[in-house]
Design a protein around this motif. Structure first.
Motif, PDB file in Angstrom:
ATOM      1  N   ILE A  28       0.785  -1.198  -0.101  1.00  0.00           N
ATOM      2  CA  ILE A  28      -0.243  -0.148  -0.017  1.00  0.00           C
ATOM      3  C   ILE A  28       1.006   1.290   0.064  1.00  0.00           C
ATOM      4  N   PHE A  29       1.985   1.323   0.878  1.00  0.00           N
ATOM      5  CA  PHE A  29       2.632   2.330   0.966  1.00  0.00           C
ATOM      6  C   PHE A  29       3.829   2.712  -0.042  1.00  0.00           C
ATOM      7  N   LEU A  30       4.407   1.430  -0.682  1.00  0.00           N
ATOM      8  CA  LEU A  30       5.424   1.611  -1.666  1.00  0.00           C
ATOM      9  C   LEU A  30       5.167   1.447  -3.088  1.00  0.00           C
ATOM     10  N   VAL A  31       3.848   0.973  -3.355  1.00  0.00           N
ATOM     11  CA  VAL A  31       3.484   0.659  -4.831  1.00  0.00           C
ATOM     12  C   VAL A  31       2.347   1.534  -4.917  1.00  0.00           C
ATOM     13  N   PRO A  32       2.467   2.890  -5.794  1.00  0.00           N
ATOM     14  CA  PRO A  32       1.445   3.723  -6.025  1.00  0.00           C
ATOM     15  C   PRO A  32       0.629   2.981  -7.373  1.00  0.00           C
ATOM     16  N   ARG A  33      -0.773   3.361  -7.048  1.00  0.00           N
ATOM     17  CA  ARG A  33      -1.906   2.994  -7.855  1.00  0.00           C
ATOM     18  C   ARG A  33      -2.471   1.547  -7.749  1.00  0.00           C
ATOM     19  N   TRP A  34      -1.478   0.674  -7.840  1.00  0.00           N
ATOM     20  CA  TRP A  34      -2.065  -0.610  -7.791  1.00  0.00           C
ATOM     21  C   TRP A  34      -1.575  -1.488  -6.719  1.00  0.00           C
ATOM     22  N   GLY A  35      -0.785  -0.897  -5.849  1.00  0.00           N
ATOM     23  CA  GLY A  35      -0.341  -1.563  -4.646  1.00  0.00           C
ATOM     24  C   GLY A  35      -1.583  -2.073  -3.615  1.00  0.00           C
ATOM     25  N   GLY A  36      -2.414  -0.840  -3.311  1.00  0.00           N
ATOM     26  CA  GLY A  36      -3.583  -1.526  -2.503  1.00  0.00           C
ATOM     27  C   GLY A  36      -4.456  -2.662  -3.141  1.00  0.00           C
ATOM     28  N   GLN A  37      -4.536  -2.690  -4.382  1.00  0.00           N
ATOM     29  CA  GLN A  37      -5.356  -3.877  -5.136  1.00  0.00           C
ATOM     30  C   GLN A  37      -4.354  -5.156  -4.894  1.00  0.00           C
ATOM     31  N   ALA A  38      -3.098  -5.089  -5.094  1.00  0.00           N
ATOM     32  CA  ALA A  38      -2.470  -6.329  -4.767  1.00  0.00           C
ATOM     33  C   ALA A  38      -2.270  -6.714  -3.471  1.00  0.00           C
ATOM     34  N   ALA A  39      -2.485  -5.811  -2.525  1.00  0.00           N
ATOM     35  CA  ALA A  39      -2.437  -6.195  -1.077  1.00  0.00           C
ATOM     36  C   ALA A  39      -3.856  -6.605  -0.562  1.00  0.00           C
ATOM     37  N   ALA A  40      -4.651  -6.838  -1.362  1.00  0.00           N
ATOM     38  CA  ALA A  40      -6.043  -7.173  -1.004  1.00  0.00           C
ATOM     39  C   ALA A  40      -6.142  -8.431  -0.083  1.00  0.00           C
ATOM     40  N   PRO A  41      -5.501  -9.601  -1.043  1.00  0.00           N
ATOM     41  CA  PRO A  41      -5.534 -10.947  -0.146  1.00  0.00           C
ATOM     42  C   PRO A  41      -4.968 -10.957   1.244  1.00  0.00           C
ATOM     43  N   PHE A  42      -3.781 -10.174   1.370  1.00  0.00           N
ATOM     44  CA  PHE A  42      -3.016 -10.074   2.638  1.00  0.00           C
ATOM     45  C   PHE A  42      -3.579  -9.170   3.571  1.00  0.00           C
ATOM     46  N   LEU A  43      -4.373  -8.060   3.309  1.00  0.00           N
ATOM     47  CA  LEU A  43      -5.075  -7.163   3.941  1.00  0.00           C
ATOM     48  C   LEU A  43      -6.320  -8.091   4.661  1.00  0.00           C
ATOM     49  N   ALA A  44      -7.028  -8.685   3.597  1.00  0.00           N
ATOM     50  CA  ALA A  44      -8.197  -9.725   4.088  1.00  0.00           C
ATOM     51  C   ALA A  44      -7.793 -10.580   5.331  1.00  0.00           C
ATOM     52  N   TYR A  45      -6.783 -11.347   5.093  1.00  0.00           N
ATOM     53  CA  TYR A  45      -6.224 -12.327   6.037  1.00  0.00           C
ATOM     54  C   TYR A  45      -5.739 -11.608   7.473  1.00  0.00           C
ATOM     55  N   GLY A  46      -5.257 -10.475   7.227  1.00  0.00           N
ATOM     56  CA  GLY A  46      -4.634  -9.543   8.680  1.00  0.00           C
ATOM     57  C   GLY A  46      -5.832  -8.981   9.313  1.00  0.00           C
ATOM     58  N   LEU A  47      -6.831  -8.455   8.512  1.00  0.00           N
ATOM     59  CA  LEU A  47      -7.969  -8.010   9.182  1.00  0.00           C
ATOM     60  C   LEU A  47      -8.920  -9.006  10.007  1.00  0.00           C
ATOM     61  N   LEU A  48      -8.912 -10.374   9.197  1.00  0.00           N
ATOM     62  CA  LEU A  48      -9.798 -11.228   9.777  1.00  0.00           C
ATOM     63  C   LEU A  48      -9.107 -11.767  11.080  1.00  0.00           C
ATOM     64  N   TRP A  49      -7.654 -11.899  11.007  1.00  0.00           N
ATOM     65  CA  TRP A  49      -6.983 -12.377  12.233  1.00  0.00           C
ATOM     66  C   TRP A  49      -7.357 -11.382  13.550  1.00  0.00           C
ATOM     67  N   LEU A  50      -7.004  -9.948  13.109  1.00  0.00           N
ATOM     68  CA  LEU A  50      -7.505  -8.803  14.155  1.00  0.00           C
ATOM     69  C   LEU A  50      -8.943  -9.085  14.580  1.00  0.00           C
ATOM     70  N   SER A  51      -9.840  -9.473  13.880  1.00  0.00           N
ATOM     71  CA  SER A  51     -11.048  -9.489  14.161  1.00  0.00           C
ATOM     72  C   SER A  51     -11.330 -10.722  14.991  1.00  0.00           C
TER      73      SER A  51
END
Length: 366
Positions: free
Chosen positions: A255-278
Motif C-alpha cells: 500500500i505504501f510503496l507501490v502507487p496506484r495498484w499496490g492497494g489492490q495487490a495487497a487485498a488478500p494480505f489485508l483480508a487475512y490480517g483484518l480477519l485475524w485482528l477481528s
C-alpha cells in the motif's frame, strides 16, 4: 516447536468475532474523510491520491468478499440473491426517501425559508429517488437545496459504492455456479489475479471507450475478489497469528510503496490480517448484536451536510466530527432496528434470531 506447528491455523470464529466493530470503524473513517470536503477544510489525509475514506472502502470490500463468498457457498443461488437484495435495498431505498422528503425539506427551509417550488423544481424529490433506485447513482442534488454549503448540491457522496458492491455480489453468484469454484481456491485466485491485471491496465481500456463506471468497478473488484480468495484459504487452513502478522506487513508495504495498484495487490494480505485482528480483538456485546455499520455509512454524508447548514463549518472541527458521529449513529441504529433487521427476518427468519447476531456475522455488507 516446529515451523509446521507454529504456522498451523485454527478455524475462523464466525460467530465470535468483531467484524461488526471493524466495519463500523471503517464507516467512521469514511465519515472523517468526507468531513474535510463537506466542511470546507481541504482534502484531508491522502496516500497515492486516495483519501482516508477510499482506503476504508477498500477494507469494506475485502471483508465483504470474504463473507459474501461464504454466503454463496452455503445457500442456493436464488436464496443467495434474495438475501443480498434484502440486505442492501430496503435500507438504501428508505435512505433515499428520508433524504428526499425529510432532510431536503429541512435544508430548503434553512436556506430559503420556504418550501415553495420544492416538489416541482428539478431535480425533484421523486426524480432523485427514481433516478437512483437501481443503486447506480445518477443524481446527487435535489432542487435548489445545498447551494450555500462548501460542497454544494451533493446529498450523498457515499452511495455510489453500493452499485459496484452489488456487481461483485453478482460476480460471486455466477462463479459460485461453477463446481470448480466451489471445490478449490484456484479459480478464486485466478479471478483475483485477472481483476488485478485489469486494474493495472485500465488506462488502455479507457482508451477503447469504456467509461467511468468500468474504471470504478475495475478499481474495487480486486479488493472484493482478494477477500473471496482468502475465504478458501481460511476455510482449508484456518487462521494463524504469525501468518497474519506477516500478511499485514506485506499489505502495508504494498500500500505504501507501490502507487496506484499496490492497494489492490495487497487485498488478500489485508483480508487475512483484518480477519485475524477481528478474531483476537473483542467487540462490545451491543455491537455484536446490532450491525449498524451499513446505516452509518449511508446516512453519514447527509447528516454532515445538514450540520454544516446550521453553522457546522465554523465549528471547532473535532466538535463538528463528534456531532455528526453521534447523529449518524442514532440514524444508523434506527435504520437497523426498523428496516434492515426486519428485512432480513422476512427472507430468512431462522437465520436471524432475536438479536440478529447470526446474520450480522454471516454474509453482510459494508
Amino acid at each position: 516447536m516446529s515451523v509446521a506447528t507454529a504456522l498451523r491455523g485454527t478455524p475462523y470464529p464466525y460467530r465470535a468475532n468483531s467484524l461488526n466493530l471493524f466495519r463500523l470503524i471503517l464507516a467512521a473513517l469514511v465519515l472523517v474523510a468526507h468531513a474535510f470536503y463537506i466542511a470546507g477544510r481541504g482534502e484531508g489525509p491522502h496516500l497515492h491520491g486516495e483519501n482516508l475514506g477510499g482506503w476504508a472502502v477498500a477494507g469494506f470490500f475485502v471483508l465483504s468478499g470474504f463473507l459474501i463468498t461464504r454466503s454463496r457457498l452455503r445457500t442456493p443461488p436464488g436464496e443467495y440473491l434474495l438475501h443480498r437484495i434484502a440486505r442492501i435495498f430496503p435500507g438504501f431505498v428508505v435512505c433515499l426517501v428520508v433524504t428526499a422528503f425529510v432532510f431536503a425539506p429541512v435544508a430548503a427551509l434553512i436556506e430559503h425559508g420556504t418550501l415553495a417550488g420544492f416538489l416541482s423544481t428539478p431535480l425533484t424529490p421523486l426524480q432523485y429517488i427514481w433516478g437512483n433506485i437501481t443503486l447506480y447513482i445518477d443524481h446527487y442534488s435535489i432542487g435548489t437545496t445545498l447551494q450555500s454549503v462548501p460542497y454544494p448540491g451533493a446529498w450523498n457522496g457515499s452511495l455510489w459504492t453500493l452499485f459496484y458492491e452489488f456487481c461483485c455480489y453478482v460476480l460471486v453468484w455466477l462463479l459460485g455456479g461453477l463446481a470448480v469454484f466451489r471445490r478449490s481456491p484456484w479459480l478464486a485466485g485466478v479471478a483475483f489475479v485477472l481483476s488485478l491485471m485489469v486494474w493495472i491496465g485500465v488506462e488502455f481500456a479507457q482508451r477503447w471507450g469504456l467509461d467511468e463506471s468500468f474504471f470504478l468497478l475495475a478499481k474495487l473488484a480486486p479488493f472484493f475478489l482478494g477477500g473471496a480468495f482468502v475465504f478458501f484459504i481460511v476455510e482449508r487452513a484456518g487462521i494463524n497469528a504469525w501468518v497474519a502478522i506477516g500478511a499485514l506487513a506485506v499489505a502495508l508495504a504494498l500500500i505504501f510503496l507501490v502507487p496506484r495498484w499496490g492497494g489492490q495487490a495487497a487485498a488478500p494480505f489485508l483480508a487475512y490480517g483484518l480477519l485475524w485482528l477481528s478474531s483476537v480483538i473483542p467487540q462490545p456485546r451491543w455491537i455484536a448484536r446490532n450491525d449498524v455499520s451499513y446505516g452509518f455509512y449511508i446516512y453519514a454524508w447527509p447528516v454532515q451536510q445538514l450540520v454544516v447548514l446550521v453553522a457546522g463549518a465554523s465549528m471547532f472541527f473535532p466538535l463538528y466530527i463528534l456531532i455528526t458521529v453521534v447523529l449518524t449513529f442514532a440514524l444508523a441504529y434506527l435504520s437497523w432496528i426498523l428496516v434492515e433487521r426486519r428485512a432480513m427476518r422476512w427472507v430468512r427468519p431462522a437465520a436471524v434470531p432475536g438479536a440478529a447476531a447470526g446474520a450480522a456475522r454471516d454474509a453482510q455488507r459494508s
